[in-house]
Every structure is written in structure tokens, then in C-alpha cells.
Design a protein around this motif. Structure first.
Motif, PDB file in Angstrom:
ATOM      1  N   ALA A   1     -16.518   1.620  -8.838  1.00 23.06           N
ATOM      2  CA  ALA A   1     -17.527   2.664  -8.817  1.00 23.06           C
ATOM      3  C   ALA A   1     -16.935   4.135  -8.981  1.00 23.06           C
ATOM      4  O   ALA A   1     -17.262   5.026  -9.787  1.00 23.06           O
ATOM      5  N   VAL A   2     -15.822   4.537  -8.329  1.00 31.05           N
ATOM      6  CA  VAL A   2     -15.082   5.683  -8.286  1.00 31.05           C
ATOM      7  C   VAL A   2     -14.389   5.947  -9.429  1.00 31.05           C
ATOM      8  O   VAL A   2     -14.605   6.824 -10.317  1.00 31.05           O
TER       9      VAL A   2
ATOM     10  N   ARG B   1      -5.058  11.692 -10.558  1.00 30.12           N
ATOM     11  CA  ARG B   1      -4.352  11.175  -9.302  1.00 30.12           C
ATOM     12  C   ARG B   1      -5.432  10.141  -8.689  1.00 30.12           C
ATOM     13  O   ARG B   1      -4.970   8.960  -8.328  1.00 30.12           O
ATOM     14  N   LEU B   2      -6.844  10.156  -8.711  1.00 29.95           N
ATOM     15  CA  LEU B   2      -7.613   9.415  -7.768  1.00 29.95           C
ATOM     16  C   LEU B   2      -7.833   8.187  -8.568  1.00 29.95           C
ATOM     17  O   LEU B   2      -7.725   7.074  -7.890  1.00 29.95           O
TER      18      LEU B   2
ATOM     19  N   ARG C   1       0.431   7.222  -7.670  1.00 34.79           N
ATOM     20  CA  ARG C   1      -0.378   8.599  -7.949  1.00 34.79           C
ATOM     21  C   ARG C   1       0.555   9.805  -8.182  1.00 34.79           C
ATOM     22  O   ARG C   1       0.230  10.453  -9.017  1.00 34.79           O
TER      23      ARG C   1
ATOM     24  N   PRO D   1       0.915  -1.313  -0.008  1.00 41.89           N
ATOM     25  CA  PRO D   1       0.241  -0.086  -0.157  1.00 41.89           C
ATOM     26  C   PRO D   1       0.798   1.100  -0.007  1.00 41.89           C
ATOM     27  O   PRO D   1       0.472   2.232  -0.742  1.00 41.89           O
ATOM     28  N   ALA D   2       2.133   1.260   0.725  1.00 44.12           N
ATOM     29  CA  ALA D   2       2.666   2.254   0.761  1.00 44.12           C
ATOM     30  C   ALA D   2       3.293   2.893  -0.645  1.00 44.12           C
ATOM     31  O   ALA D   2       3.503   4.126  -0.894  1.00 44.12           O
TER      32      ALA D   2
ATOM     33  N   MET E   1     -16.460  -0.305  -4.546  1.00 41.46           N
ATOM     34  CA  MET E   1     -16.552   1.142  -4.250  1.00 41.46           C
ATOM     35  C   MET E   1     -15.348   1.648  -5.142  1.00 41.46           C
ATOM     36  O   MET E   1     -15.623   2.834  -5.790  1.00 41.46           O
ATOM     37  N   GLY E   2     -14.202   1.023  -5.257  1.00 40.65           N
ATOM     38  CA  GLY E   2     -13.008   1.505  -6.098  1.00 40.65           C
ATOM     39  C   GLY E   2     -13.467   1.406  -7.434  1.00 40.65           C
ATOM     40  O   GLY E   2     -13.179   2.631  -8.163  1.00 40.65           O
TER      41      GLY E   2
ATOM     42  N   SER F   1      -4.573   0.768  -6.137  1.00 42.39           N
ATOM     43  CA  SER F   1      -5.024  -0.093  -4.912  1.00 42.39           C
ATOM     44  C   SER F   1      -5.808  -1.260  -5.013  1.00 42.39           C
ATOM     45  O   SER F   1      -5.417  -2.322  -4.318  1.00 42.39           O
TER      46      SER F   1
ATOM     47  N   GLU G   1      -8.439  13.978 -10.797  1.00 40.73           N
ATOM     48  CA  GLU G   1      -9.244  12.954 -11.236  1.00 40.73           C
ATOM     49  C   GLU G   1      -8.399  11.764 -11.692  1.00 40.73           C
ATOM     50  O   GLU G   1      -8.167  10.770 -11.422  1.00 40.73           O
TER      51      GLU G   1
ATOM     52  N   GLU H   1      -6.828   4.531  -7.285  1.00 38.77           N
ATOM     53  CA  GLU H   1      -7.902   3.478  -7.051  1.00 38.77           C
ATOM     54  C   GLU H   1      -7.531   2.328  -7.963  1.00 38.77           C
ATOM     55  O   GLU H   1      -7.660   1.151  -7.397  1.00 38.77           O
TER      56      GLU H   1
ATOM     57  N   ARG I   1       0.940   5.485  -3.253  1.00 41.28           N
ATOM     58  CA  ARG I   1       0.855   7.093  -3.337  1.00 41.28           C
ATOM     59  C   ARG I   1       2.035   7.591  -4.198  1.00 41.28           C
ATOM     60  O   ARG I   1       1.877   8.385  -5.006  1.00 41.28           O
TER      61      ARG I   1
ATOM     62  N   ASP J   1     -14.853  -2.688  -0.681  1.00 40.59           N
ATOM     63  CA  ASP J   1     -13.797  -1.923  -1.299  1.00 40.59           C
ATOM     64  C   ASP J   1     -13.617  -1.906  -2.846  1.00 40.59           C
ATOM     65  O   ASP J   1     -13.335  -0.869  -3.315  1.00 40.59           O
TER      66      ASP J   1
END
Lengths: 113, 175
Positions: free
Chosen positions: B141-142, B61-62, B40, B33-34, B138-139, B69, B59, B66, B37, B135
Motif C-alpha cells: 500500500a505504501v 528511499r522509502l 535504501r 533486515p540489517a 501495508m508495504g 523489506s 520517496e 519497502e 538500510r 505487513d
């Protein structure tokens, strides 16, 4: 940027002030904080996200998990957020229908379920 | 393994799309996970350099976060040791981002994730803490909500999320 967390009580509400980035790396810290608060009997939470720079779906999942936990005790979880880029994520996922979102901590404290 | 950025050069061992354009930057990172970022930040920096409009960099970056992740989560769940693959390609009029995981099963189960599906999962207030499916859904969906040009599929190595954004025409940029 890492995640910063601090808590304070306002009446019968507990305000969790969150700063920094909530993502797959940092979200577990927020989850731990929310779980700890509920375990200690704090069932009416306000998560102040004004200091949040970044939020992803992992963070959303943690907030949903927190909501489920407080609801199990007939509690509440309210959010404070004015940042459009953060609010957009709640809108995309439809979570604006799940979370009460307020413009300020004072407004969230004054709100009734 | 620390994140590794590959600057333009021969494309080897990376089975992402092989179009006309050579990747501007390629990134491989171990499924931690680290490192998401880092991915991104690199993606946003390269997108800015390529001419993607500042108003959509959040957008980008997000969406990349996602996708990465999700790949990290898939690798961990399936015990995949291979790195997560990110390919950033500046095309003539589009900026293409591809995020590949190493899980061989084609991604189909949540490829049609929508806000309604995410909402129904979230609204199931039954006291549970929200699991991997929440998760994952949701990911996606984003990502689906953010990216107009999105393909969720797979290549020979595993799942592949491909997304692109327009690049501003240099002639339209005021000097």
C-alpha cells in the motif's frame, strides 16, 4: 542510524520517545518496548515520533500491533508527529483514521478518548 | 553475506529486465533486515547522482526500503537462500529501480493493495499483534501510494517490483 527509545510517565499516560529509524531491522525493538509496557499495565501510551528520521510499513505494523494491545485493555495509543514526510505515510495507508495524531506531547496528554 | 555493490560491467546471473540500458549499480544482499538500510542508502545516493529531484528522494528511499523489506520477508518465510536483487538504472529520462526476490510464485495476492485494504487490516482491533499479511499489505500500500510508475510482477527467478521516477533534464538545472 539506530533506534533510540526512552519512556517517562506524565500523569496516567506513558510517553515513549522514539528517535532514529524505524524499519524492518529496528522495529522489533519498538515492538518489544510496547509489549513490555502493556504487560506492565501501562495501557495509555503516547508515542512521540518527533525524533524519528525514517518510518516504513514494518514500523506501522508495530504501532498497529501496539494499538490492538492497549485496546484489548480499553487503553489508548496516541502519536505525536509534525513531520510531513512521516505523516504522509500515515495518510497513504489510511492510518490517520486509526491513530489520533497530535502536534505535541502536551496536546496528546490533554486529549481525552 | 555482506551487501555487494556491482558497478557497471557485464550483467551475469541477474535475470532482471534486460533493456537497452545497462544497470548503473547492481546490489545483491542476503535476506537479512540489517541490509535493507544499506539498499535504501545506495538507491538514494544513486538516484541523486542520476538527477532525480531532491524533493522525491525520500520517496525513493522509502519505496526501495519497502520493496526490499518485502523481499527479505518472502525469502525468510519461504526458506530461500538466494540473495535479494536490486538493480538501479539511469535511463535517458527515467531512473528505474527493480527489486527482485527469489520466490518463484508470481506475486498476485496483494498486488492491488490499497490504503483501504491496509486500513481494514489495521482497524481489526481484535487483540492480535498484526501479522505477516498486515505487513505485506501495508508495504505494498505504501509503495502503491508513493510510486506513480509501478509494476508488480515476476521474472524467471521470482517476484519483481519495478518502479521509476523522472530525471530532471540537465538543461532545466540552474547552474
Amino acid at each position: 542510524m539506530d533506534l533510540s527509545l526512552s519512556t517517562r510517565s506524565v500523569g496516567d499516560r506513558t510517553v515513549v520517545e522514539v528517535g532514529g529509524e524505524i524499519d524492518v531491522y529496528t522495529a522489533p525493538k519498538l515492538r518489544e518496548q510496547l509489549v513490555e509496557l502493556v504487560n506492565e499495565g501501562h495501557y495509555h501510551l503516547i508515542v512521540d515520533m518527533e525524533g524519528v528520521d525514517f518510518l516504513d510499513s514494518t514500523g506501522l505494523g508495530v504501532l498497529v500491533g501496539g494499538l490492538k494491545r492497549v485496546r484489548a485493555h480499553e487503553g489508548s495509543l496516541r502519536l505525536v508527529c509534525n513531520q510531513e514526510r512521516i505523516l504522509k505515510i500515515f495518510r497513504i495507508t489510511g492510518l490517520t483514521k486509526v491513530f489520533p495524531i497530535h502536534g505535541s506531547v502536551d496536546e496528546a496528554v490533554a486529549a481525552n478518548d | 553475506m555482506r551487501p555487494r555493490v556491482r558497478l557497471p560491467g557485464p550483467v551475469r546471473n541477474l535475470n532482471l529486465s534486460r533493456g537497452t540500458y545497462m544497470a548503473t549499480v547492481e546490489l545483491r544482499f542476503s535476506a537479512l533486515p540489517a541490509h535493507v538500510r544499506t539498499a535504501r542508502l545506495v538507491a538514494a545516493a544513486v538516484a541523486r547522482q542520476a538527477g532525480v529531484d531532491e524533493s522525491v528522494l525520500d520517496e525513493v528511499r522509502l519505496a526501495v526500503g519497502e520493496a526490499c523489506s518485502r523481499a527479505v520477508s518472502l525469502h525468510v518465510r519461504n526458506g530461500v537462500a538466494h540473495p535479494v536483487r536490486v538493480r538501479l538504472t539511469q535511463q535517458e529520462k527515467r531512473f528505474l529501480i527493480e527489486v527482485g526476490d527469489g520466490v518463484p510464485t508470481p506475486v498476485t495476492s496483494h498486488a492491488d493493495s490499497s490504503a483501504a485494504e491496509a486500513l481494514s487490516l489495521a482497524a481489526g482491533a481484535n487483540g492480535s499483534s498484526g501479522g505477516e499479511q498486515t505487513d505485506d499489505t501495508m508495504g505494498l500500500a505504501v509503495i502503491s501510494g508513493l510510486v506513480d510508475d509501478l509494476v508488480i510482477g515476476h521474472d524467471d527467478d521470482g517476484g519483481l517490483i519495478r518502479m521509476s521516477w523522472p530525471i530532471a533534464d540537465p538543461a532545466d538545472i540552474e547552474l
